[in-house]
Structures are given as structure tokens and as C-alpha cells.
Design a protein around this motif. Sequence first.
Motif, PDB file in Angstrom:
ATOM      1  N   GLN A 493      28.499  41.153  30.114  1.00 43.49           N
ATOM      2  CA  GLN A 493      27.832  40.349  31.428  1.00 43.49           C
ATOM      3  C   GLN A 493      26.110  39.824  31.008  1.00 43.49           C
ATOM      4  O   GLN A 493      25.546  38.658  31.280  1.00 43.49           O
ATOM      5  CB  GLN A 493      28.207  40.649  32.566  1.00 43.49           C
ATOM      6  CG  GLN A 493      29.724  40.485  33.265  1.00 43.49           C
ATOM      7  CD  GLN A 493      30.170  39.230  34.109  1.00 43.49           C
ATOM      8  OE1 GLN A 493      29.129  38.175  33.547  1.00 43.49           O
ATOM      9  NE2 GLN A 493      30.422  39.229  34.842  1.00 43.49           N
ATOM     10  N   LEU A 494      25.833  41.136  31.425  1.00 45.43           N
ATOM     11  CA  LEU A 494      24.489  40.791  30.400  1.00 45.43           C
ATOM     12  C   LEU A 494      23.903  39.845  28.881  1.00 45.43           C
ATOM     13  O   LEU A 494      22.926  39.534  29.376  1.00 45.43           O
ATOM     14  CB  LEU A 494      23.735  42.199  30.103  1.00 45.43           C
ATOM     15  CG  LEU A 494      23.244  43.467  31.401  1.00 45.43           C
ATOM     16  CD1 LEU A 494      23.073  44.313  31.202  1.00 45.43           C
ATOM     17  CD2 LEU A 494      22.665  42.963  32.342  1.00 45.43           C
ATOM     18  N   ILE A 526      33.813  31.673  33.327  1.00 44.52           N
ATOM     19  CA  ILE A 526      35.457  32.019  33.320  1.00 44.52           C
ATOM     20  C   ILE A 526      36.287  32.546  33.086  1.00 44.52           C
ATOM     21  O   ILE A 526      37.165  33.179  34.555  1.00 44.52           O
ATOM     22  CB  ILE A 526      35.976  30.265  33.132  1.00 44.52           C
ATOM     23  CG1 ILE A 526      34.548  29.266  33.680  1.00 44.52           C
ATOM     24  CG2 ILE A 526      37.126  30.141  33.914  1.00 44.52           C
ATOM     25  CD1 ILE A 526      35.359  27.817  32.985  1.00 44.52           C
ATOM     26  N   GLY A 527      36.255  33.362  31.972  1.00 43.24           N
ATOM     27  CA  GLY A 527      37.252  34.205  31.655  1.00 43.24           C
ATOM     28  C   GLY A 527      36.816  35.589  32.141  1.00 43.24           C
ATOM     29  O   GLY A 527      37.935  36.118  33.490  1.00 43.24           O
ATOM     30  N   PHE A 528      35.581  35.566  32.739  1.00 41.30           N
ATOM     31  CA  PHE A 528      35.459  36.725  33.798  1.00 41.30           C
ATOM     32  C   PHE A 528      35.517  36.315  35.344  1.00 41.30           C
ATOM     33  O   PHE A 528      36.035  37.670  36.083  1.00 41.30           O
ATOM     34  CB  PHE A 528      33.968  36.748  34.254  1.00 41.30           C
ATOM     35  CG  PHE A 528      33.360  38.311  32.384  1.00 41.30           C
ATOM     36  CD1 PHE A 528      34.090  39.828  32.461  1.00 41.30           C
ATOM     37  CD2 PHE A 528      32.489  38.099  31.744  1.00 41.30           C
ATOM     38  CE1 PHE A 528      33.576  40.665  31.751  1.00 41.30           C
ATOM     39  CE2 PHE A 528      32.275  39.050  30.509  1.00 41.30           C
ATOM     40  CZ  PHE A 528      33.732  40.613  30.784  1.00 41.30           C
ATOM     41  N   LEU A 529      35.610  35.083  35.670  1.00 44.37           N
ATOM     42  CA  LEU A 529      36.168  35.295  36.950  1.00 44.37           C
ATOM     43  C   LEU A 529      37.132  34.848  37.097  1.00 44.37           C
ATOM     44  O   LEU A 529      38.164  35.205  38.420  1.00 44.37           O
ATOM     45  CB  LEU A 529      35.962  33.110  37.441  1.00 44.37           C
ATOM     46  CG  LEU A 529      34.535  33.562  38.035  1.00 44.37           C
ATOM     47  CD1 LEU A 529      34.060  31.662  37.884  1.00 44.37           C
ATOM     48  CD2 LEU A 529      33.244  33.871  39.052  1.00 44.37           C
ATOM     49  N   ILE A 530      38.358  34.410  36.196  1.00 44.12           N
ATOM     50  CA  ILE A 530      39.514  34.611  36.124  1.00 44.12           C
ATOM     51  C   ILE A 530      39.897  36.404  36.637  1.00 44.12           C
ATOM     52  O   ILE A 530      40.636  36.856  36.719  1.00 44.12           O
ATOM     53  CB  ILE A 530      40.114  34.559  34.977  1.00 44.12           C
ATOM     54  CG1 ILE A 530      40.111  32.745  35.075  1.00 44.12           C
ATOM     55  CG2 ILE A 530      41.894  35.192  34.160  1.00 44.12           C
ATOM     56  CD1 ILE A 530      40.929  32.058  33.605  1.00 44.12           C
ATOM     57  N   ILE A 546      42.434  39.304  28.157  1.00 41.72           N
ATOM     58  CA  ILE A 546      42.105  37.007  28.914  1.00 41.72           C
ATOM     59  C   ILE A 546      40.619  36.974  28.325  1.00 41.72           C
ATOM     60  O   ILE A 546      40.140  35.603  27.961  1.00 41.72           O
ATOM     61  CB  ILE A 546      42.543  37.828  30.328  1.00 41.72           C
ATOM     62  CG1 ILE A 546      43.516  38.541  30.682  1.00 41.72           C
ATOM     63  CG2 ILE A 546      41.818  36.362  31.238  1.00 41.72           C
ATOM     64  CD1 ILE A 546      44.242  37.351  30.323  1.00 41.72           C
ATOM     65  N   TYR A 547      39.628  38.284  28.363  1.00 42.32           N
ATOM     66  CA  TYR A 547      37.996  37.622  27.841  1.00 42.32           C
ATOM     67  C   TYR A 547      38.566  36.611  26.790  1.00 42.32           C
ATOM     68  O   TYR A 547      37.725  36.077  25.989  1.00 42.32           O
ATOM     69  CB  TYR A 547      37.611  38.808  27.675  1.00 42.32           C
ATOM     70  CG  TYR A 547      35.886  38.274  26.765  1.00 42.32           C
ATOM     71  CD1 TYR A 547      35.163  37.694  28.086  1.00 42.32           C
ATOM     72  CD2 TYR A 547      35.153  38.931  25.923  1.00 42.32           C
ATOM     73  CE1 TYR A 547      34.064  37.623  27.445  1.00 42.32           C
ATOM     74  CE2 TYR A 547      34.744  39.480  25.503  1.00 42.32           C
ATOM     75  CZ  TYR A 547      33.641  38.305  26.408  1.00 42.32           C
ATOM     76  OH  TYR A 547      32.548  37.824  26.082  1.00 42.32           O
TER      77      TYR A 547
END
Length: 870
Positions: A493-494, A526-530, A546-547
Motif C-alpha cells: 500500500q505504501l 481496486i485489488g485491495f478494495l476487493i 487476488i492481488y
Amino acid sequence: MRPAWMKRLCSRLKNKQKNYFNSDSEYSEFEHSLPIWFSIIFLIIYAGIFTFVYYYDQVLPKADTDEYVFKSFNAGVHLKHLVDLGPRVVGSDANEIKAVKYLNDQIEKIVNGKNPLQKIEHKVEVVSGSYFLDYKPYGAINVYSNVKNVVARIKSKHENSPSVLINAHFDSVPESPGGSDDGIMCSVMLEILRIMSNFDERPENNIVFLFNGAEETALQASHGFITNDEWAKDIRVVINLEATGAEGREMLFQTGPKQPWLLKYYSQVPHPHAQVAGEELFQSNIIPSDTDFRIFRDYGDCIGFDFAYTRNGYRYHTKYDDNNINIGVIQHTGNNILELLKQLSNAPEVGAELDENSSYTVYYDFLGVLFIRYDRTVELIFNILCIVISLLSFAISVFSFKIHKSLANFKYVGIALGVLLLSYVIAVAFVIVIGVIIDSVDYTMRWYNNTWLILGLYCGPVVGIIITGLVLFARFNKNNTLTLSRKTQMTLQLNNLLWTIILLVGTCIGIRSVYVIVYHVLFSSIGFLIIQVFRLQFQNHLWKLIYFIAMIIPTIFVLQISLEIIYLFLPICGRNGGGSNPEIMVSAICFFLTLLATSYFLPLFMGVRKGYLIAIAFFVCFVVFFILVFTTVTFPYSAENRRPQRYPFYHTSRTIRNDDDIIIEDSGYTFAKNDRNSPLMIQEYVSEIEDSLREIGQDCESALFCGLPTTNSRSLKDLSKNFWMEAPPIVKILPKTTLKLETKKQISSTIIEYTFLVEGPSRLNIYFAPKEDVKLLKIGFLKEVPNNEMTWNGRPAYYISYASGGPTFFQFSLVFETPKDWDKNVLDIAVAGKYIHDVQMSNDYVKFLSKFPVWTFVNPWVATYESWAY
């Protein structure tokens, strides 16, 4: 009853789940990491994605044989005829007579076989003119005389209709057959003319086909057409066809200015290939060339499209630029340009008033399958939306992992960000230092003939250094309040946050090329939101899958663009001069592309057991490649692969005066460095170079522009670094270059007009500089004196580039203002005659050139330079 083995399995799973949520357990960190073979599988998959992009990028359409569609075979026949004429240099018979005759004959043949419903006109025109071309850092005054154009026009069904122009040039540089630059485009135009001449219905707009005969002389024939031809006044839209390479798909790299509707029609071509990043690069003057599109835009107020081949630029402007061009390349171009021209021939927007309020457009393709375009407003909305989604995803992770509630966790995030930044800084510093070292020991540009070398030399160390930093951080960080999985997610994320900041800055300052990173930011977020919506962030490994899936599309996109950039810039280093270290440029490009293509995956190695072994493997690879740099395996040039080292030579005779006294009278061979290795690589073959070579700089104070003939005004900035070596006199050549003062008229007590006549070959340079305290008021053939940044000995200096379709007879006047009672000379003036076709070389010159190795490409020209004071 459950069997015993199932009970044991369930018990182990419960214990693992318990250990996972027990953040104080060192066993948890090890238990929930991945074995090293998972990283090997990942690298294999990533290599597979790269291989897919690499080979898909080379897929071209097959040749079509249908009589009523574009037939690449027909275009190939035209190309062979043009190439067989040899170099088509302005002023030569090959260009002015043979090429013109071939093109005109083919057009007549097409007209004779056309559909009776079509009305086609054609002509050969001879044009003369002058203009100022504002190159950077120095512009040039361009004068041309009796250069030729071959023009055809398909008349529309209406009178007084607007016109669409399609343009290519049939001239070439000396010593080059001009297959890709620009014979192939002329051939494509002939075939398109044949097809459209057989349509059953006449178009709504006129279609003008311009085969221009003087592009390599600073875009002169296109200027003659657009400013003088009667057909030019109706032209609104231009399709310009060019080349800076000899392979691959033609790229749309400039459009507009503005006018987004143009791309509406381009989006309908069968194989779109376009990058607005190319437009920004080209207009930044990083790429050392220009096209006729500039002339049509600046002198004809036209809008349109600029296309060029960008692959295999090693052959560009060399003897290797012949008709050895993949038939799929021709078919790809023909399919696209034919469809675009068909669309524009009936487009109502062609005749409409331009929308002055239009904004620039962002445009690019995805693997030549999907073409994407949107205006500045949509770009702002889209980019800001991506930024917001990225920040939202980051915020959810912060709250989900309770980062804000723990000082230790908050501190971890800060340190992790610092580790990322430090790793990136060390990586870029490392590869640049490697580039400096390689250059300092004179082993530069080994990747020129060995593109694969950059993977291990510059890309590999970037990956290895970043992995090392992340693995060491994961191993020695004392924070045990976050699991390894959560640490990895926060680091990813960073990384996304850093790219998001770059996206924000680029969007704010109007850099359209930030589309290169926007999909990484978007798909990662979007990948992290999923992952967060389905609470997968608390799973050990499922979120990684998923990522990874989410990042496949942006990775393919970035790898596609990376190939484009590498294919473009590596060959340019062979003709970009030797003033700067190309290793620094290539290493910096490799760092950026590698970081963009891999940084969204590298934090995953934090969760790999013995991940340091992967980093070691990359460093071992680097060492091997670094050693190869210093072996014969990576020699940078090759005749077999058509990747030569370039040497433009002038055998020059000079007479230089200081007012009335001759201060220099000599002959020599002179050349400029085309790349960093010149002339070092040839000294062992050509002993004269090692014995008597010197830089010309010591002559620059005595003679205008160092007493040298020049290729163009762009070369003036490095003129003092050109090389000179004494040589026997040139042979007697005709026509002789002379300057004659015809009249000197005292218009007033302070105004003097000079009229000069220059005679000589078809190409020459004229330089002049007013004396101190004297001001230039007028140049007879220009409306106004151009803004001038060139100086010589602290005085304004002017550069005229002259080209003619035959021998030169050029008369011009200069008007000066002097102080009252001026009784001294008013100006210094010099003429350099350049004999670059049908060259008459001395035996000594021929013997000298014969010593050059086969992996060099030499342009052997002859020139004279003489200066006077009046």
C-alpha cells in the motif's frame, strides 16, 4: 465418526489459526511465510507475461491479396523500384529525375485504370522559397530553389470542398537507399491511391497525395507546397507518414494540435498503435529530428496526424535502410492509413471551423487491440478518481489493521516508507554509478548490439537491491504487533501511495504521460478494495492471489510501453552525439521502467523464506553481465546485425581571412562524434586518426562556425568539439563554390545594402556576422530578421542552409545599420559548399576510407569553406 487422520488435520489447522492471530509468536512469522520455490514460480510466471508481451508485440497482419483492399505486395514492388534507384539526394539525378519519373509514371498508370466515376488530377511542380525554422537550441534560415514535388488529387463530388492531405517524402539522406525513410510510405501512398481511384463513389472532401522531394533538407519541399500551391489553400487535415526506424507497427505520435474529433476517426482503424507519451517526448526536443507535420501545422494552419516507424532505428539514415522490410509491416500500415483516409474523406468536420476551446487529448493503445482516448477534463476526473480510490484503499488498510491505534504500528509504517524510498534511491544510484564506471573505462554502449545486456546490467540490480532492503527489513524489524502478512500488505500500500503522489503531481502540472502509471495505481487499489470487502486481508495467502490477478493487466500495459521506450532510445544513442554519457540515460530509463514494472510485486518477497537468496541470484546475474561488458561477446557494433557505428566525414578545403589577410589555408578530414565511442573504436584500424587528430575548437575564434561545413543548425552547439586532421588537398571539383559582391549601396549615412551572388553545388551553408556596433536590419528574402541566439566572438551570427534541385545560383541582399562615418568592414561572411552526391574523391581520401572496419558506416563527402570581410 471422523477418522483419526481427519481429527489430526483439524487440530493442526486450529493451531495454525491460533498462531496466526497470536502476534507475539515468532513461530507465526515463519509458519505463515512462503517457501522459496513459490518465488521461483512467481518469477517464471512474470517471465511468461513478459514473453507474451514481447512476442505479441511482433504480431503483424498477413499480406492481403484481394484486389479491392490494400495489397502489400503492390507496395513492396514500388518500394523495390525506389530503393533500386540508390540514394535519392536533393540535387541528384536519382532524386530530381528518376524518382520523379517513376512516381509520375505510376500515378498516370493509376489514373488510366481508375473508375470512370472518379476525377483525378496530378502534376509535377518545382518550388522555391525561404523561411526560418526555429530549432532548439539554434534555428536556421532555410532557402531552397527548384526542388520538386509530385502531387495527385482525387476530386470530391462537390466544388470548393476542403481537402485532406497525405504526405511522404521520396528523397533520402546521402548513402542511404531510404527504404523506410521514406520509400515505404511513398509506396503505401501509391497503393492507397490505386484503391481509392477505383471506388464507386467520389468522396465528400478532396484527397491530395503529396510525394515531396526535399524533406531531408530541413523540410523544404513541404514548405514549398503548403505556402505556394493552389491546391494547398483548401487543405485542412494532414496525414504525415515518416520513419525513425525500419520495423514494427507505425505509431501515431503526434496529433492535433488539440481537436479531439481527429482521434474519433483514428479509433476506427483496424490496428491502432498510438502513444501520447511519444508526442510529449518528441515536442521536448529529446529526439533529434523533426517531420513535415511541423511545416503543415506552422505554415499551413493545418491539423492532423503524424505517424512514424520507431523500431530498429539502427538502420535509420544508413546504407542498411533498404527494401528488406517485413511484408506485415507494410500491410499493417496500409490497412490503417487506408481506413483512416476513407473516414476522413467523408468526415464533415474537415470543412468545419476549428474549435479554439478544444483541449489536448490523452490517447494510447493496449496491445494494438484497444484504443483509448479522452480529453483533459476526463483525464482530470479519471486521474483524481484513481487517486481517491488509492487513498481510500490505503485508509481502509490503516483502520483495518488498527495502525492508528498503536504507536508501534504507526512507527512501522513510517519506517517501511523510509525503507522503500531508501531502496529506490540506492537502486538508482547504483545503476548510475555502474554507468559512470563503464563509461570512464571506455566500454560504453555495449548494449547497442546486445539489447539483452540491459536486463542483467541495469534492470536486475534494481530488483535485487529493492528485494534486499525489504527482506532485511522484514527480518530485523522488531515490531511484532503486526503479522508478516499485514506488514506485506501495508508495504504494498505504501508503494502504491508513492506512485499515487507521482500521479497527483503529474496531473496537476499537465503531464499527459502519467497514464503510464495510472492503471497500476487503479488496479492495485481496486485489488485491495476487493480483498478488504471480502475480509481476505486476514487470510494468509489468498489475498496474494487476488492481488496478483488484479495486477496482470497493468503489468502487461507497462511492459508494452517499456518495450516501446527501449526500442526507441537505444538506437538513438548511436546518433545523438558524444557529448553526454549514454550509460546514464539508459540506466535511468531502465531504473524507472523496472521500478514501475516490478515495484508492485517486490514487497511480496518479504513473506518468502530465505528471500535473500533471490536477491543474491539477481546480484550474481549482474556480476556475470558486468563481466561480459569487458569481453568481445558484447562488442557494440555489427555489420551482420546492421547496427553500425556512424561516421560522417567531410574532406574539406579551407581559406579563412581576417579582414583582407588569409590566416588559415589548409585541407583536412573533419567529422563529428555521432556516439560516445567515436573515434576511440577505430583508432587501431585507422592509424592517421590516432596520430594527427585534434578537436577543431582552436579555430573557432578565427573562423565563423569554426571554419567547418555543418549538417544542420542543431549541430552548432557541439561544433567546437568536431575533429580535424590534416589531409592532402581535395581534387578539383565542379561546380566551384564562389561568393561575389555584386553591389554595395549606401542608402543613407548609416544604412548600407550589400547584394551577393553565390554559385556552387546543390547544397551549401552561408554564415555571416555583423561587425561590432553594426546591426543587421534586413535579409532580402525574409519578411523580418529572425530572433537570433547564435553568437560568434560575442557578435550576433546567422546561419543559412541552402538546397537546390540543381547547381546553385543564389542572389541575396543584406541591409545593415552602422555608426556615422563608418569606414571599416561591415560584416564577416563565409560560404561552405557541400558535395554530397556524385562525390569526386581524391585517391588519398579513398585509401583513407578503405581502412574503416566493416562494422562502421561512413558518409564520405567533400566540402570547401571560404570566408571574407566586406
